[in-house]
Design an enzyme around this catalytic site. Structure first.
Site, PDB file in Angstrom:
ATOM      1  CE  LYS A  13     -51.689  -1.841   7.594  1.00 25.03           C
ATOM      2  NZ  LYS A  13     -51.062  -2.578   6.462  1.00 25.03           N
ATOM      3  NE  ARG A  88     -57.536  -4.611   5.911  1.00 29.39           N
ATOM      4  CZ  ARG A  88     -56.523  -4.870   6.733  1.00 29.39           C
ATOM      5  NH1 ARG A  88     -56.578  -4.508   7.989  1.00 29.39           N
ATOM      6  NH2 ARG A  88     -55.469  -5.505   6.288  1.00 29.39           N
ATOM      7  NE  ARG A 127     -45.971 -10.469   7.799  1.00 27.25           N
ATOM      8  CZ  ARG A 127     -46.993  -9.622   7.733  1.00 27.25           C
ATOM      9  NH1 ARG A 127     -46.929  -8.447   8.324  1.00 27.25           N
ATOM     10  NH2 ARG A 127     -48.079  -9.952   7.053  1.00 27.25           N
ATOM     11  NE  ARG A 154     -50.262 -12.120   9.046  1.00 25.87           N
ATOM     12  CZ  ARG A 154     -50.534 -10.809   8.996  1.00 25.87           C
ATOM     13  NH1 ARG A 154     -49.893  -9.962   9.791  1.00 25.87           N
ATOM     14  NH2 ARG A 154     -51.444 -10.343   8.179  1.00 25.87           N
ATOM     15  NE  ARG A 165     -52.683 -10.007   3.499  1.00 29.07           N
ATOM     16  CZ  ARG A 165     -51.506 -10.123   4.113  1.00 29.07           C
ATOM     17  NH1 ARG A 165     -50.697 -11.125   3.826  1.00 29.07           N
ATOM     18  NH2 ARG A 165     -51.142  -9.238   5.005  1.00 29.07           N
TER      19      ARG A 165
HETATM   20  P1  AP5 Z   1     -45.397  -5.059   8.904  1.00 23.30           P
HETATM   21  O1  AP5 Z   1     -45.007  -3.931   9.781  1.00 23.30           O
HETATM   22  O2  AP5 Z   1     -45.750  -6.374   9.525  1.00 23.30           O
HETATM   23  O3  AP5 Z   1     -46.510  -4.590   7.852  1.00 23.30           O
HETATM   24  P2  AP5 Z   1     -48.051  -4.305   8.037  1.00 23.30           P
HETATM   25  O4  AP5 Z   1     -48.372  -3.135   7.179  1.00 23.30           O
HETATM   26  O5  AP5 Z   1     -48.403  -4.225   9.497  1.00 23.30           O
HETATM   27  O6  AP5 Z   1     -48.599  -5.617   7.358  1.00 23.30           O
HETATM   28  P3  AP5 Z   1     -49.767  -6.617   7.712  1.00 23.30           P
HETATM   29  O7  AP5 Z   1     -49.601  -7.796   6.790  1.00 23.30           O
HETATM   30  O8  AP5 Z   1     -49.814  -6.956   9.173  1.00 23.30           O
HETATM   31  O9  AP5 Z   1     -50.984  -5.785   7.312  1.00 23.30           O
HETATM   32  P4  AP5 Z   1     -52.319  -6.247   6.794  1.00 23.30           P
HETATM   33  O10 AP5 Z   1     -52.993  -4.935   6.724  1.00 23.30           O
HETATM   34  O11 AP5 Z   1     -52.396  -7.059   5.588  1.00 23.30           O
HETATM   35  O12 AP5 Z   1     -52.758  -7.323   7.888  1.00 23.30           O
HETATM   36  P5  AP5 Z   1     -53.717  -7.267   9.139  1.00 23.30           P
HETATM   37  O13 AP5 Z   1     -53.076  -8.072  10.186  1.00 23.30           O
HETATM   38  O14 AP5 Z   1     -54.169  -5.874   9.438  1.00 23.30           O
HETATM   39  O15 AP5 Z   1     -44.187  -5.284   7.864  1.00 23.30           O
HETATM   40  C1  AP5 Z   1     -44.252  -6.326   6.894  1.00 23.30           C
HETATM   41  C2  AP5 Z   1     -42.842  -6.906   6.714  1.00 23.30           C
HETATM   42  O16 AP5 Z   1     -41.975  -5.898   6.171  1.00 23.30           O
HETATM   43  C3  AP5 Z   1     -42.188  -7.365   8.029  1.00 23.30           C
HETATM   44  O17 AP5 Z   1     -41.428  -8.520   7.806  1.00 23.30           O
HETATM   45  C4  AP5 Z   1     -41.302  -6.166   8.425  1.00 23.30           C
HETATM   46  O18 AP5 Z   1     -40.202  -6.582   9.199  1.00 23.30           O
HETATM   47  C5  AP5 Z   1     -40.895  -5.632   7.063  1.00 23.30           C
HETATM   48  N1  AP5 Z   1     -40.683  -4.174   7.053  1.00 23.30           N
HETATM   49  C6  AP5 Z   1     -41.443  -3.231   7.695  1.00 23.30           C
HETATM   50  N2  AP5 Z   1     -40.967  -1.987   7.417  1.00 23.30           N
HETATM   51  C7  AP5 Z   1     -39.912  -2.164   6.582  1.00 23.30           C
HETATM   52  C8  AP5 Z   1     -39.004  -1.260   5.923  1.00 23.30           C
HETATM   53  N3  AP5 Z   1     -39.085   0.081   6.084  1.00 23.30           N
HETATM   54  N4  AP5 Z   1     -38.065  -1.779   5.112  1.00 23.30           N
HETATM   55  C9  AP5 Z   1     -37.966  -3.128   4.935  1.00 23.30           C
HETATM   56  N5  AP5 Z   1     -38.780  -4.038   5.534  1.00 23.30           N
HETATM   57  C10 AP5 Z   1     -39.735  -3.552   6.339  1.00 23.30           C
HETATM   58  O19 AP5 Z   1     -55.030  -8.004   8.572  1.00 23.30           O
HETATM   59  C11 AP5 Z   1     -55.044  -9.391   8.290  1.00 23.30           C
HETATM   60  C12 AP5 Z   1     -56.437  -9.800   7.853  1.00 23.30           C
HETATM   61  O20 AP5 Z   1     -57.390  -9.547   8.906  1.00 23.30           O
HETATM   62  C13 AP5 Z   1     -57.008  -9.031   6.647  1.00 23.30           C
HETATM   63  O21 AP5 Z   1     -56.590  -9.572   5.411  1.00 23.30           O
HETATM   64  C14 AP5 Z   1     -58.515  -9.208   6.879  1.00 23.30           C
HETATM   65  O22 AP5 Z   1     -58.961 -10.477   6.491  1.00 23.30           O
HETATM   66  C15 AP5 Z   1     -58.647  -9.089   8.375  1.00 23.30           C
HETATM   67  N6  AP5 Z   1     -58.874  -7.708   8.829  1.00 23.30           N
HETATM   68  C16 AP5 Z   1     -58.043  -6.958   9.601  1.00 23.30           C
HETATM   69  N7  AP5 Z   1     -58.564  -5.744   9.818  1.00 23.30           N
HETATM   70  C17 AP5 Z   1     -59.757  -5.706   9.174  1.00 23.30           C
HETATM   71  C18 AP5 Z   1     -60.743  -4.706   8.993  1.00 23.30           C
HETATM   72  N8  AP5 Z   1     -60.624  -3.479   9.541  1.00 23.30           N
HETATM   73  N9  AP5 Z   1     -61.830  -5.009   8.229  1.00 23.30           N
HETATM   74  C19 AP5 Z   1     -61.970  -6.225   7.686  1.00 23.30           C
HETATM   75  N10 AP5 Z   1     -61.073  -7.210   7.809  1.00 23.30           N
HETATM   76  C20 AP5 Z   1     -59.957  -6.972   8.537  1.00 23.30           C
END
Ligand code: AP5
Length: 209
Positions: A13, A88, A127, A154, A165
């Protein structure tokens, strides 16, 4: 253009959001980034959110909805936005619709980026993120290729937390696929391809109307 990015942790994402920003110049609003900054700065929100995030659990809906109500009212979000990591839960999705409808806005496109769990686990375990500029890379990057900053893992990318997760995603967030399908704005994208191939479908989806 009001876009929601859906998909499991590590589906790409944030990676796709960076490409969308470059092309369309609308803000990328990532609840994960906002929460990590709040934790780092030890704000009241950060102090409440930290234990949930470290365990791979969701931060309570009321905290997130209040945060996003304020963020979406800011000037830069009025011309469009890319939401990453929000909503979410179906409670958050309904609250988002209410907030937007108050000033005649709505979600135009919800993109569900799909990647098998085994590939997600590999991506997240390797990552690494730059402490200085936020660049996302892999364990192969000893220092940040963009700015030379320190790369770190992270806390929630540790193996034991990744499994939780993914379980939380299936339980709480996957139902949003049906929610946005019912609203007629869902586009499903195969995220298990090269970044530019995925982006080509993302761009086609946001420009389809
Ligand atoms: P990346 O682009 O970083 O993936 P992402 O989907 O953004 O992953 P996140 O881990 O950031 O998402 P998340 O939803 O768990 O975390 P968030 O920060 O929102 O890509 C991942 C890896 O793959 C990278 O190394 C990249 O280079 C690689 N990659 C990307 N595309 C690729 C491809 N096509 N091919 C190969 N490799 C590729 O949330 C963290 C925490 O915050 C949650 O667990 C929760 O506790 C809290 N939180 C956040 N939002 C909320 C909410 N709305 N409600 C409640 N709690 C929340």
């Amino acid at each position: 253009m009001n876009i929601v990015l859906l998909g499991a942790p590590g589906a790409g994402k944030g990676t796709q959001a960076q490409l969308l920003i470059k092309e369309y110049g609308i803000p990328h609003i990532s609840t994960g980034d906002i929460l990590r900054a709040a934790v780092k700065n030890e704000t009241p929100l950060g102090l409440k959110a930290k234990s949930f995030m470290d365990a791979g659990e969701l931060v309570p809906d009321d905290l997130i909805i209040d945060l996003m109500r304020e963020r979406l009212a800011q000037e830069d979000a009025l011309k469009g936005f890319i939401l990453d990591g929000f909503p979410r839960t179906t409670t958050q999705a309904a609250a988002l619709d209410t907030v937007l409808s108050e000033d005649g806005r709505r979600i135009d496109c919800a993109l569900a980026i799909e990647v098998p769990d085994e590939d997600i686990i590999k991506r997240l375990s390797s990552r690494r993120v730059c402490r200085v500029c936020g660049y996302t890379g892999s364990a192969a990057d000893a220092v940040c290729p963009q700015c030379g900053g320190e790369m770190y893992q992270r806390d929630d990318d540790k193996t034991e937390t990744i499994a939780n997760r993914l379980a939380v995603y299936q339980r709480s967030t996957a139902p949003l696929i049906n929610y946005y399908s019912g609203a007629g704005v869902l586009v499903e994208i195969d995220g298990n391809r090269a970044v530019d191939e995925v982006y080509s479908d993302v761009k086609a989806a946001v420009e389809r109307d």
